[in-house]
Enzyme design. Structure first.
Site, PDB file in Angstrom:
ATOM      1  N   ARG A 219       0.857  -1.191   0.000  1.00  0.00           N
ATOM      2  CA  ARG A 219       0.000   0.000   0.000  1.00  0.00           C
ATOM      3  C   ARG A 219       0.895   1.243   0.000  1.00  0.00           C
ATOM      4  O   ARG A 219       1.955   1.253   0.645  1.00  0.00           O
ATOM      5  CB  ARG A 219      -0.909   0.048   1.244  1.00  0.00           C
ATOM      6  CG  ARG A 219      -2.129  -0.858   1.165  1.00  0.00           C
ATOM      7  CD  ARG A 219      -3.135  -0.416   0.093  1.00  0.00           C
ATOM      8  NE  ARG A 219      -4.312  -1.266   0.031  1.00  0.00           N
ATOM      9  CZ  ARG A 219      -4.520  -2.231  -0.863  1.00  0.00           C
ATOM     10  NH1 ARG A 219      -3.628  -2.501  -1.793  1.00  0.00           N
ATOM     11  NH2 ARG A 219      -5.652  -2.930  -0.850  1.00  0.00           N
ATOM     12  N   HIS A 267      -1.154  -0.110  -9.994  1.00  0.00           N
ATOM     13  CA  HIS A 267      -1.899  -1.014  -9.107  1.00  0.00           C
ATOM     14  C   HIS A 267      -2.389  -2.253  -9.865  1.00  0.00           C
ATOM     15  O   HIS A 267      -3.577  -2.594  -9.840  1.00  0.00           O
ATOM     16  CB  HIS A 267      -3.072  -0.287  -8.432  1.00  0.00           C
ATOM     17  CG  HIS A 267      -3.505  -0.967  -7.159  1.00  0.00           C
ATOM     18  ND1 HIS A 267      -3.962  -0.290  -6.057  1.00  0.00           N
ATOM     19  CD2 HIS A 267      -3.545  -2.287  -6.813  1.00  0.00           C
ATOM     20  CE1 HIS A 267      -4.262  -1.156  -5.099  1.00  0.00           C
ATOM     21  NE2 HIS A 267      -4.014  -2.373  -5.530  1.00  0.00           N
TER      22      HIS A 267
HETATM   23  P1  NAP Z   1      -2.054 -10.973   5.266  1.00  0.00           P
HETATM   24  O1  NAP Z   1      -2.094 -12.419   4.928  1.00  0.00           O
HETATM   25  O2  NAP Z   1      -3.020 -10.416   6.235  1.00  0.00           O
HETATM   26  O3  NAP Z   1      -0.563 -10.686   5.767  1.00  0.00           O
HETATM   27  C1  NAP Z   1      -0.174  -9.472   6.328  1.00  0.00           C
HETATM   28  C2  NAP Z   1       1.229  -9.617   6.883  1.00  0.00           C
HETATM   29  O4  NAP Z   1       1.640  -8.338   7.393  1.00  0.00           O
HETATM   30  C3  NAP Z   1       1.282 -10.618   8.050  1.00  0.00           C
HETATM   31  O5  NAP Z   1       2.484 -11.353   7.984  1.00  0.00           O
HETATM   32  C4  NAP Z   1       1.290  -9.694   9.268  1.00  0.00           C
HETATM   33  O6  NAP Z   1       1.967 -10.215  10.397  1.00  0.00           O
HETATM   34  C5  NAP Z   1       2.093  -8.517   8.726  1.00  0.00           C
HETATM   35  N1  NAP Z   1       1.842  -7.318   9.526  1.00  0.00           N
HETATM   36  C6  NAP Z   1       0.679  -6.663   9.731  1.00  0.00           C
HETATM   37  N2  NAP Z   1       0.861  -5.616  10.554  1.00  0.00           N
HETATM   38  C7  NAP Z   1       2.177  -5.608  10.882  1.00  0.00           C
HETATM   39  C8  NAP Z   1       2.978  -4.786  11.704  1.00  0.00           C
HETATM   40  N3  NAP Z   1       2.454  -3.753  12.386  1.00  0.00           N
HETATM   41  N4  NAP Z   1       4.288  -5.089  11.815  1.00  0.00           N
HETATM   42  C9  NAP Z   1       4.817  -6.145  11.164  1.00  0.00           C
HETATM   43  N5  NAP Z   1       4.118  -6.966  10.361  1.00  0.00           N
HETATM   44  C10 NAP Z   1       2.807  -6.699  10.224  1.00  0.00           C
HETATM   45  O7  NAP Z   1      -2.170 -10.087   3.944  1.00  0.00           O
HETATM   46  P2  NAP Z   1      -1.828 -10.497   2.426  1.00  0.00           P
HETATM   47  O8  NAP Z   1      -2.945 -11.252   1.825  1.00  0.00           O
HETATM   48  O9  NAP Z   1      -0.471 -11.101   2.400  1.00  0.00           O
HETATM   49  O10 NAP Z   1      -1.820  -9.052   1.742  1.00  0.00           O
HETATM   50  C11 NAP Z   1      -0.900  -8.054   2.135  1.00  0.00           C
HETATM   51  C12 NAP Z   1      -1.272  -6.724   1.511  1.00  0.00           C
HETATM   52  O11 NAP Z   1      -0.975  -6.729   0.115  1.00  0.00           O
HETATM   53  C13 NAP Z   1      -2.764  -6.370   1.550  1.00  0.00           C
HETATM   54  O12 NAP Z   1      -3.153  -5.869   2.803  1.00  0.00           O
HETATM   55  C14 NAP Z   1      -2.860  -5.317   0.467  1.00  0.00           C
HETATM   56  O13 NAP Z   1      -2.602  -4.058   1.037  1.00  0.00           O
HETATM   57  C15 NAP Z   1      -1.713  -5.681  -0.505  1.00  0.00           C
HETATM   58  N6  NAP Z   1      -2.210  -6.134  -1.814  1.00  0.00           N
HETATM   59  C16 NAP Z   1      -1.849  -5.443  -2.931  1.00  0.00           C
HETATM   60  C17 NAP Z   1      -2.263  -5.876  -4.184  1.00  0.00           C
HETATM   61  C18 NAP Z   1      -1.820  -5.173  -5.424  1.00  0.00           C
HETATM   62  O14 NAP Z   1      -2.321  -5.461  -6.514  1.00  0.00           O
HETATM   63  N7  NAP Z   1      -0.882  -4.256  -5.346  1.00  0.00           N
HETATM   64  C19 NAP Z   1      -3.086  -7.010  -4.291  1.00  0.00           C
HETATM   65  C20 NAP Z   1      -3.452  -7.676  -3.135  1.00  0.00           C
HETATM   66  C21 NAP Z   1      -3.004  -7.248  -1.891  1.00  0.00           C
HETATM   67  P3  NAP Z   1       1.407 -11.523  11.158  1.00  0.00           P
HETATM   68  O15 NAP Z   1       1.682 -12.670  10.197  1.00  0.00           O
HETATM   69  O16 NAP Z   1       2.239 -11.588  12.367  1.00  0.00           O
HETATM   70  O17 NAP Z   1      -0.064 -11.300  11.385  1.00  0.00           O
END
Ligand code: NAP
Length: 304
Positions: A219, A267
């Site tokens: 993000r 994006h």
């Molecule tokens: P997810 O499975 O919820 O994973 C989030 C990760 O971030 C987890 O490992 C979490 O830690 C970690 N995290 C959250 N808050 C943190 C903090 N304060 N300090 C350290 N680590 C932290 O999410 P995901 O499915 O992988 O997706 C991640 C992000 O990718 C989405 O939220 C979205 O913003 C982005 N995204 C972008 C696109 C694009 O096209 N550009 C597409 C899809 C998603 P824990 O494992 O310890 O909970």
């Protein structure tokens, strides 16, 4: 039972075809519609950009199933009292892995030297091996872990960092500093929460080795834009490939568009794919109907 899709109308043909098939495969009998009176809606399949922002009238609705992985736009919605599930879609994950690996390899191999070579310079410098280029993946959730695995398969030494302690992964401020200090490539796959906003600020960017590359498909708000531009101008950060921005579309006069050390992608890193996402949605509806816990439930307090 009625499931309604609240998303861009252009998505309707795909979901109209895929969702009934996936529900039938999951053994669930449900009508899938694009519009229905709130009092008959059992499940909402939801894009956070949809005009539906007030869920007050949806008393009967058992869950809101997001089509997006990132839920920062909806997670704080006080009218939404039902369970909210985010999207973990194999198709989306595959897309993210390809984007991250592709852009990591571009910088690692120095491909631009040969692709943009107007002077036809014969430079026989051999590129390094992946094993010589440490990568930090910040955020080791569904997407970060898959990208880390793909990069490791190519021999990149990968350090993962997450909020909670997990095997083979760093956490906490010390862990972050350690991950940044050795990273030639940093991949940001964190959700946007109050804790992650401006995570890469001037102080943390200064921890990176000279010339490090940043890939941000997470993000826009994860990075302090001013600090990044200063680090790029100073040559401390070698390049930033950015897929996400604080304001999207990125305004025409934003300095990222013309900066020689920035690549903007609009994006497109990873999109939810109806054919695989429909199966994830159907499984959650099946769980809702049988009283099993929902998959990928968002923790409202945590923000993701
Ligand atoms: P997810 O499975 O919820 O994973 C989030 C990760 O971030 C987890 O490992 C979490 O830690 C970690 N995290 C959250 N808050 C943190 C903090 N304060 N300090 C350290 N680590 C932290 O999410 P995901 O499915 O992988 O997706 C991640 C992000 O990718 C989405 O939220 C979205 O913003 C982005 N995204 C972008 C696109 C694009 O096209 N550009 C597409 C899809 C998603 P824990 O494992 O310890 O909970």
């Amino acid at each position: 039972m009625t499931t309604v899709l609240f998303a861009a109308p252009s998505l309707w043909p795909e979901y109209q075809a895929e969702l009934p098939k996936a529900l039938a495969e999951a053994g669930v009998q449900a009508k899938v519609v694009i519009d229905a009176a709130p009092e008959v809606v059992d499940y909402i399949v939801y894009a956070p950009s949809s005009p539906l922002q007030d869920f007050t009238a949806y008393h009967r609705t058992k869950a809101v199933l997001s089509l997006w992985a990132g839920v920062e736009r909806v997670v704080g919605n006080k009218t939404l009292t039902q369970p909210l599930c985010r999207m973990v879609d194999p198709g989306l994950t595959e897309g993210m892995v390809e984007w991250v690996v592709g852009h990591a390899l571009r910088h690692h191999l120095g491909m631009d030297r040969h692709i943009v070579n107007p002077g036809h310079v014969w430079d026989p410098t051999c590129p390094p091996l992946a094993r010589e280029h440490p990568v930090a993946v910040l955020g080791m959730g569904a997407l970060g872990a898959a990208c880390a695995a793909a990069l490791r398969a190519l021999n990149f030494p990968v350090t993962g960092w997450s909020r909670t302690e997990k095997p083979g992964c760093l956490h906490g401020e010390d862990g972050l500093r350690q991950a940044l200090a050795s990273a030639q490539i940093v991949v940001l796959l964190l959700p946007k929460t109050p804790e992650t906003e401006n995570l890469l600020n001037g102080e943390r960017l200064a921890l990176l080795p000279q010339g490090a590359v940043i890939l941000n498909p997470g993000r826009g708000a994860l990075i302090d834009d001013g600090a990044l531009l200063a680090a790029l101008n100073a040559g401390h950060v070698g390049h930033a490939t950015l897929d996400v921005f604080r304001v999207e579309p990125l305004p025409a006069d934003h300095p990222f568009w013309t900066h020689p050390r920035v690549t903007v992608t609009p994006h497109i890193a990873a999109d939810t794919r109806a054919y695989s996402a429909a199966r994830v949605i159907a499984e959650n509806i099946r769980r809702g109907e049988t009283g099993e816990p929902f998959l990928h439930l968002v923790d409202r307090a945590r923000g993701y």
